[in-house]
Write a protein that holds these residues in place. Structure first.
Motif, PDB file in Angstrom:
ATOM      1  N   ALA A   1       0.828  -1.210   0.000  1.00 19.41           N
ATOM      2  CA  ALA A   1       0.000   0.000   0.000  1.00 19.41           C
ATOM      3  C   ALA A   1       0.862   1.259   0.000  1.00 19.41           C
ATOM      4  CB  ALA A   1      -0.931  -0.015   1.214  1.00 19.41           C
TER       5      ALA A   1
ATOM      6  N   GLU B   1      -1.432  -3.145  -4.514  1.00 22.71           N
ATOM      7  CA  GLU B   1      -2.455  -3.816  -3.724  1.00 22.71           C
ATOM      8  C   GLU B   1      -2.215  -5.314  -3.739  1.00 22.71           C
ATOM      9  OE1 GLU B   1      -7.297  -3.707  -3.211  1.00 22.71           O
ATOM     10  OE2 GLU B   1      -6.439  -3.363  -5.195  1.00 22.71           O
TER      11      GLU B   1
ATOM     12  N   ILE C   1      -2.456   0.049  -7.703  1.00 25.35           N
ATOM     13  CA  ILE C   1      -3.761   0.524  -7.229  1.00 25.35           C
ATOM     14  C   ILE C   1      -4.369   1.435  -8.297  1.00 25.35           C
ATOM     15  CG2 ILE C   1      -4.928   1.949  -5.494  1.00 25.35           C
ATOM     16  CD1 ILE C   1      -2.818   1.021  -3.494  1.00 25.35           C
TER      17      ILE C   1
END
Length: 311
Positions: A287, A292, A311
């Motif tokens: 993150a 992800e 992401i």
């Protein structure tokens, strides 16, 4: 037994102690005492007057058998690594590695000592063999045009993946003194025309344009800030829709026995900041690098493959 190559010398039949000592470059009376102990634990057996043969249990210490643990034993017994574990109480008291204080950072130490680096590379290659088989049978590489093996060592993992996926190309990145050997390994595997070997440092950059970036036993060497820095470089280099594959031992969240917990103490002893991590720990690292966590694939031999996407 591992360092002297006793199992290799006994591979083709029993030898008397004098002959075995001559082949090992050892002092025969001293070796005789060692053989007596080795026989008591079942890795050699007496075979006549002052003669010894290799047992099935002892054969795993040969260099040339699948599943050999000889390189592991040599690595554990190498002087600087032995020092690291012997000084573990000091490391725990001070909160910093006694190994690093004496020898410096591991990879700088290996670069200064090619003979230790060879033992380490042999160990890493042997260690990777079991979970690499899981990698090519349990993870789907369909549609991957180029895989970048970041800090790929001698190239044994990349070679295995390319052999199993004949339409794939590979790029291997590692430090100068390691990359020089990787080209030879990949050429010997008949893969020179499908691979590019790049000498460099993943803290600076990684080769661009890969569909998949593999980091095998890399992130556990580094603290969280450095691990995120590596992941961000990978994230910046990958193609749109690319993936990051992290091959590591993943710690359970409970108190069950696990190989990774022993390995984590060795990381504590040898590195300042390196550690084994849980699935939740890796999710936080991803993150922080705009990635992800997706699927986690168990590969066997205590290792897992964590897949992450932008992401």
């Amino acid at each position: 037994m591992a360092e002297l190559g006793v199992a290799d010398h006994l591979a083709h039949g029993p030898l008397d102690t004098e002959e075995l000592a001559a082949r090992c470059g050892a002092h025969a009376p001293s070796l005789r005492r060692v053989l007596r102990e080795l026989a008591s634990i079942g890795v050699v057996r007496p075979s006549g007057d002052d003669r010894y043969a290799l047992t099935e249990e002892g054969s795993v210490l040969r260099s040339d058998v699948p599943g050999s643990i000889r390189s592991s034993m040599r690595m554990l017994g190498e002087e600087s690594f032995w020092y690291a574990m012997g000084k573990l109480p000091e490391t725990v008291r001070e909160g910093s590695s006694a190994f690093v204080s004496k020898y410096g950072e591991l990879y700088e130490h290996l670069a200064r000592h090619p003979e230790i680096s060879r033992i380490f590379d042999d160990y890493m290659t042997a260690r990777a063999d079991a979970f690499t088989r899981g990698l090519v049978t349990r993870y789907d590489f369909t549609g991957v045009g180029t895989m970048v093996d970041v800090a790929g060592g001698r190239g044994s993992i990349l070679a295995t993946v390319l052999r199993a996926n004949p339409d794939m190309r590979g790029i291997l990145l590692d430090l100068d003194h390691v990359a020089a050997h990787a080209g030879d390994v990949l050429a010997a595997a008949g893969l020179a025309d499908r691979c590019q070997v790049v000498a460099g440092n993943f803290f600076d950059s990684v080769p661009s344009g890969g569909d998949v970036y593999l980091l095998a036993s890399v992130l556990h060497n580094w603290g969280d800030d450095d691990a995120v820095r590596i992941l961000r470089n990978v994230r910046h280099a990958m193609k749109p829709g690319g993936r990051v594959l992290i091959l590591e031992v993943v710690l359970p969240d409970d108190a069950e026995p696990h190989l990774g917990k022993d390995l984590d103490l060795r990381m504590l002893a040898i590195f300042n900041g390196g550690s084994e991590r849980s699935r939740q720990d890796y999710a936080k690292l991803f993150a922080s690098a705009d990635l992800e966590l997706g699927q986690v694939v168990e590969l066997g031999a205590g290792a897992s493959l964590l897949e992450a996407k932008p992401i």
